[in-house]
Write a protein that holds these residues in place. Structure first.
Motif, short mmCIF file in Angstrom:
data_model
loop_
_atom_site.label_atom_id
_atom_site.label_comp_id
_atom_site.label_asym_id
_atom_site.label_seq_id
_atom_site.Cartn_x
_atom_site.Cartn_y
_atom_site.Cartn_z
N TYR A 25 8.70 -3.78 -12.83
CA TYR A 25 7.28 -3.50 -12.60
C TYR A 25 6.90 -3.81 -11.15
O TYR A 25 6.24 -3.02 -10.48
CB TYR A 25 6.45 -4.34 -13.57
N VAL A 26 7.34 -4.98 -10.66
CA VAL A 26 7.01 -5.35 -9.28
C VAL A 26 7.78 -4.47 -8.30
O VAL A 26 7.22 -4.00 -7.30
CB VAL A 26 7.31 -6.84 -9.03
N ALA A 27 9.07 -4.24 -8.56
CA ALA A 27 9.88 -3.43 -7.64
C ALA A 27 9.32 -2.02 -7.50
O ALA A 27 9.35 -1.43 -6.42
CB ALA A 27 11.32 -3.37 -8.13
N GLU A 28 8.78 -1.47 -8.58
CA GLU A 28 8.27 -0.10 -8.54
C GLU A 28 6.88 -0.03 -7.91
O GLU A 28 6.36 1.07 -7.69
CB GLU A 28 8.26 0.48 -9.95
N HIS A 29 6.27 -1.17 -7.63
CA HIS A 29 5.03 -1.19 -6.86
C HIS A 29 5.28 -1.52 -5.38
O HIS A 29 4.38 -1.36 -4.56
CB HIS A 29 4.06 -2.25 -7.43
N ALA A 30 6.48 -2.02 -5.06
CA ALA A 30 6.75 -2.53 -3.72
C ALA A 30 7.22 -1.42 -2.78
O ALA A 30 7.92 -0.49 -3.21
CB ALA A 30 7.81 -3.61 -3.78
N PRO A 31 6.87 -1.51 -1.51
CA PRO A 31 7.47 -0.61 -0.52
C PRO A 31 8.98 -0.82 -0.48
O PRO A 31 9.46 -1.93 -0.69
CB PRO A 31 6.83 -1.06 0.81
N ILE A 32 9.71 0.24 -0.20
CA ILE A 32 11.17 0.17 -0.26
C ILE A 32 11.71 -0.93 0.66
O ILE A 32 12.61 -1.67 0.30
CB ILE A 32 11.78 1.54 0.10
N GLY A 33 11.17 -1.08 1.84
CA GLY A 33 11.68 -2.06 2.79
C GLY A 33 11.26 -3.48 2.50
O GLY A 33 11.65 -4.39 3.24
N ARG A 34 10.46 -3.71 1.43
CA ARG A 34 9.98 -5.06 1.14
C ARG A 34 10.25 -5.47 -0.30
O ARG A 34 9.66 -6.42 -0.81
CB ARG A 34 8.48 -5.14 1.43
N ARG A 35 11.15 -4.77 -0.96
CA ARG A 35 11.42 -5.10 -2.36
C ARG A 35 11.95 -6.52 -2.53
O ARG A 35 11.63 -7.20 -3.51
CB ARG A 35 12.45 -4.12 -2.94
N GLY A 36 12.79 -6.98 -1.62
CA GLY A 36 13.35 -8.32 -1.74
C GLY A 36 12.28 -9.38 -1.74
O GLY A 36 12.30 -10.31 -2.55
N TYR A 37 11.31 -9.23 -0.82
CA TYR A 37 10.23 -10.22 -0.71
C TYR A 37 9.30 -10.14 -1.92
O TYR A 37 8.94 -11.17 -2.50
CB TYR A 37 9.45 -9.98 0.58
N TYR A 38 8.93 -8.93 -2.31
CA TYR A 38 7.99 -8.79 -3.43
C TYR A 38 8.59 -9.29 -4.74
O TYR A 38 7.94 -10.02 -5.49
CB TYR A 38 7.57 -7.31 -3.58
N THR A 39 9.82 -8.90 -5.03
CA THR A 39 10.43 -9.32 -6.30
C THR A 39 10.82 -10.79 -6.28
O THR A 39 11.04 -11.39 -7.34
CB THR A 39 11.68 -8.48 -6.62
N ALA A 40 10.90 -11.41 -5.09
CA ALA A 40 11.21 -12.83 -5.02
C ALA A 40 10.14 -13.67 -5.71
O ALA A 40 10.42 -14.77 -6.19
CB ALA A 40 11.38 -13.28 -3.57
N PHE A 41 8.92 -13.16 -5.78
CA PHE A 41 7.87 -13.89 -6.50
C PHE A 41 8.22 -13.97 -7.99
O PHE A 41 7.95 -14.99 -8.64
CB PHE A 41 6.52 -13.21 -6.31
N ILE A 42 8.82 -12.90 -8.53
CA ILE A 42 9.27 -12.94 -9.92
C ILE A 42 10.40 -13.95 -10.07
O ILE A 42 10.51 -14.65 -11.08
CB ILE A 42 9.73 -11.54 -10.38
#
Length: 588
Positions: free
Chosen positions: A133-150
């Motif tokens: 869910y988070v990865a599919e909302h995140a910009p491609i170049g920032r998936r690592g940072y966004y999903t790190a919250f999970i």
């Protein structure tokens, strides 16, 4: 980060924290719950059985991944979220209500394990959904940072459970008197001098409060999940009519996608899992059960290490956007494999210097190898009555390091501690007063010899072991050193776990992503990781060395480094390998 992206991350993370909180309550209270539900069994068996009841929740996690992963790819991420949180919350609440062994007999531990399995099923569907869910909302170049919250949610859920346990434990024990300890028949037990054997009120009934209180977290989680919208990638896929009609068959029924599941399992999640559980749960178990730090102090020290180390998830998640996920994950596994032995040995030396010093005294068990069994008894039904088994069990309970000398001509096992030689006894050939006398003589002789060798058998006599009187009682050199060691272990956890969600999401296309990543993740974490404490405990008891159980984590982590380096795609490239995904069209 936009307001909508912040809302997505907050909503996903909060609900997942609550699920992990529910799940890890049992792990943190395994010893206490074991005393309530597995009392007919010997102490050593009860500890293993309690750990396996904990692992029961992990064993079924891959099946939850299959069920809810398929639903997530068919009907959407949001509604699958609602189902998993409801199952988890209700199961946890029922554990708090469940009568113990004395009230319901054998039905009580059976129902307990069933509830643990329901928790495992729910968690099997939760993590993959949150990550996707988070990865599919995140910009491609920032998936690592966004999903790190999970990725922080598992640690924060464990931290929340420890804080609640510490708070409730202090309040209950401070306001209610000690309670009598009951035997398997429900009668009050007595000490050798005839005085009643007592236990803290928290151990008797207060442990239920954190489980019952989870119903409030369930209501909050349901409210949060109802406010969420479906992921844009999933909606776009639905609108294009490209959704999979059979996600499980498509994900695992052909080699093109199935090989990525195998690579993800053996080249990423297996090693990540053993590092995660070694650094957090097994470290807590090791402190409490092996080096004899009291449970309150152990919880406080681990909680502080979690507070200090949790930021590493975001750091390494963000770093993976720049230098790649694969190098960070495999480096974490490699460093763990190389340093676990000296780190856990240092933990013993600092936390319980008297025990560490006593390990310098050579202890041996001389026995006929045919007289010795592998003392792993998950069902509590096996009887270990040989002289070798009795000797090894006695030493294992007191965290003694010993070596076994095989003597095919030995008729009975014998323990040598320093200059003292203590013959064991065969319980299978004795009964009644004769058995009681043999046991008493043996126990007393071993205890006297261990005490003479410097082993701290009684907590009151061991002034060297670390003790915290409250949550902020950490400002001594000993306790700060323990926290530093535990924080190092947590930082290794953040290396392997911070980038893993983004890495797995990028290995599978949107149409099968929920199913594709959930199964290898939960086999890795559920089976390789979740069974680590019970496996390590059994290996240590068998070999006679409190550190030998670490070989399990070291071998699995090393395996992942080798397989991952050869087969895992990516390197420094952080993008999905499937360029026809709807998310690529949205981000172009």
């Amino acid at each position: 980060m936009t307001a909508e992206e912040k809302k997505v991350i907050m909503a996903s993370s909060a609900g997942t924290i609550f699920e992990w909180y529910d799940f890890y309550l049992y792990g943190s209270l395994a010893a206490i719950i074991g005393a309530q539900f597995f009392t007919p069994f010997p102490e050593a068996t009860r500890n293993v059985f309690a750990l396996l009841a904990f692992a029961a929740g992990f064993i079924v996690r891959p099946f939850g991944a299959l069920v809810f992963g398929s639903l997530g790819d068919l009907v959407g991420r949001k509604y699958t979220f609602l189902m998993t949180i409801l199952i988890m919350g209700l199961s946890t609440f029922l554990v708090g209500l469940l009568p113990n062994y004395y009230q319901w007999g054998v039905a009580a531990p059976i129902i307990l394990i069933v509830l643990r399995m329901l928790q495992g099923l729910a968690l099997g569907g939760e993590y993959g959904g949150a990550a996707v869910y988070v990865a599919e909302h995140a910009p491609i170049g920032r998936r690592g940072y966004y999903t790190a919250f999970i990725q922080t949610t598992a640690t924060l859920g464990l931290l929340l459970s420890l804080i609640v346990i510490i708070s409730v434990q202090g309040y209950v024990n401070g306001n209610w008197p000690d309670q009598p300890v009951l035997d398997a028949a429900g009668a009050a037990m007595t000490n050798l001098d005839g005085s009643p054997m007592m236990q803290k009120a928290f151990n008797a009934w207060g442990w239920r409060i954190p489980f019952l209180g989870s119903v409030f977290l369930l209501l909050i989680s349901l409210y949060i999940r109802l406010q969420m919208n479906e992921s844009p990638a999933f909606k776009a896929m639905k609108e294009e009519g490209s959704a999979s009609k059979a996600p499980l068959r498509e994900a695992f029924g052909n080699w093109r996608n199935g090989k990525f599941a195998l690579i993800a399992l053996f080249g990423l999640t297996a090693g990540q899992a053993v590092v995660w559980y070694s650094g957090q749960f097994y470290a807590l178990f090791f402190l409490q059960n092996v080096i004899k730090v009291d449970s309150f102090t152990a919880n406080v020290l681990v909680a502080w290490s979690l507070i200090l180390g949790t930021g590493g998830f975001l750091f390494f998640g963000s770093l993976s956007d720049r230098i790649g996920r694969k190098p960070i994950i495999l480096a974490g596994c490699l460093i763990a494999a190389l340093t676990y032995f000296p780190v856990f040995e240092a933990l013993t030396r600092v936390a319980n210097p008297a025990l560490h010093a006593a390990h310098q005294t050579p202890v041996t068990v001389t026995a006929n190898p045919e007289d010795c069994s592998f003392q792993f008894n998950p069902t509590g039904t096996a009887k270990f009555t040989s002289s070798c088994d009795i000797a090894k069990a006695q030493l294992a309970r007191t965290s003694v390091n010993y070596t076994t000398i095989e003597d095919p001509n030995a008729t009975a096992a014998a323990i040598q501690i320093g200059d003292a030689v203590i013959p064991s006894y065969d319980a299978g050939n004795l009964a009644g007063e004769e058995l009681a006398a043999a046991k008493s003589t043996f126990d007393t002789s071993v205890a006297d010899a261990l005490k003479g060798a410097g082993y701290p058998l009684v907590a009151a006599d061991n002034t060297s072991v670390a003790v915290a009187s409250n949550f902020v009682d950490i400002f001594t050199g000993q306790k700060l050193a323990i926290i530093a060691i535990l924080t190092y272990l947590i930082l290794l956890v953040t290396m392997v776990y911070g980038p893993i969600a983004a890495m797995l999401c990028e290995m599978f296309p949107t149409r099968i992503r929920y199913s594709g990543l959930s199964l290898p993740y939960h086999i890795g974490n559920g089976w390789f990781g979740g069974l680590l404490p019970a496996t390590a405990f059994a290996i240590s008891a068998q070999t006679g060395n409190i550190y030998s159980g670490l070989w399990y984590a070291i071998i699995v982590a090393a395996m992942t480094v080798i397989i991952g380096a050869i087969f895992v795609p990516g390197g420094t490239q952080n993008k999905s390998m499937f360029t026809d995904d709807p998310e690529h069209k949205m981000h172009r």
